[in-house]
Design an enzyme around this catalytic site. Sequence first.
Site, PDB file in Angstrom:
ATOM      1  N   PRO A   1       0.844  -1.214   0.000  1.00  0.00           N
ATOM      2  CA  PRO A   1       0.000   0.000   0.000  1.00  0.00           C
ATOM      3  C   PRO A   1       0.869   1.249   0.000  1.00  0.00           C
ATOM      4  CG  PRO A   1      -0.562  -1.471   1.835  1.00  0.00           C
ATOM      5  CD  PRO A   1       0.705  -1.990   1.225  1.00  0.00           C
ATOM      6  N   GLU A   2       0.604   2.153  -0.913  1.00  0.00           N
ATOM      7  CA  GLU A   2       1.312   3.429  -0.933  1.00  0.00           C
ATOM      8  C   GLU A   2       0.397   4.503  -0.343  1.00  0.00           C
ATOM      9  OE1 GLU A   2       4.054   4.498  -3.870  1.00  0.00           O
ATOM     10  OE2 GLU A   2       4.028   2.566  -4.890  1.00  0.00           O
TER      11      GLU A   2
END
Length: 271
Positions: A2-3
């Site tokens: 996840p960014e």
Amino acid sequence: MPELPEVEVTRRSFAHAIEGATVQTVRLGKPLRWPLGCAPEWLVGRRVLSVGRRGKYLLIGLDHGLVLVHLGMSGSLRFAPVLPAAGAHDHFDLVTSLGTLRLHDPRRFGAVVYVDSLDDPQALKLLGHLGPEPLSDAFDLVQFQAQLKRHQSAIKSVLLAGEAVVGVGNIYASEALFLAGIRPTVRAARLNRSRAARLHAAIVQVLGQAVALGGSTLRDFSSASGQAGYFQLQTMVYGRAGLPCHVCASPVRLLKQGQRASFYCATCQKP
Ligand SMILES: [Zn+2]
């Protein structure tokens, strides 16, 4: 992984729903990256006042203290009035009067950490070094240009380091550099003011667009209400090695920088 946009989309998906809830029970599964930092019972009875974000940390503000949540490599959060019994990869449940917040994290690089305040040594260790938030006024163009001047390493690596701006991971760094017309290998200090300004604008645009589209890319990513993100469909270069550039039709190139894959168009992005 996840960014920042996925974390922000996750935050928005439950922040309002959990506000005002009272913690009823805390259930811990297997150990995560760091210990909780307090006895689980210590959180019972506290009220959730807000859900903020700093970099890739969610900050669940309580009437006393905060719970910091990091999704690590493979974590995702769900929040719902009722959830099924915890599975083998569900390692944290915050059961509240308004629903249960659950961290699902198969690889367990994620973390849930309680701190008394943002001045707590543990909070400073995790958050104190983070650069300015790209989607806030703290991401100042003049300071960004000054930061780039201080670094002789490749611009892509400087973005990933998180000091000039926080939360620009591999995917969004590749996309922003494409949009700005800058090769990932250019030394940061060599970017003149106008190229640095184009990059600054591109970072804001790419991340803002990703958040608006609902996050991205992670195979098993889903926001806390269970909707999949779909920014991956929109990438210009990331993950497209050998495919024609959407702008000029030259094949997108792939190179390794450090341990990370960089994608770029040699025609559209200048050295
Ligand atoms: Zn091109």
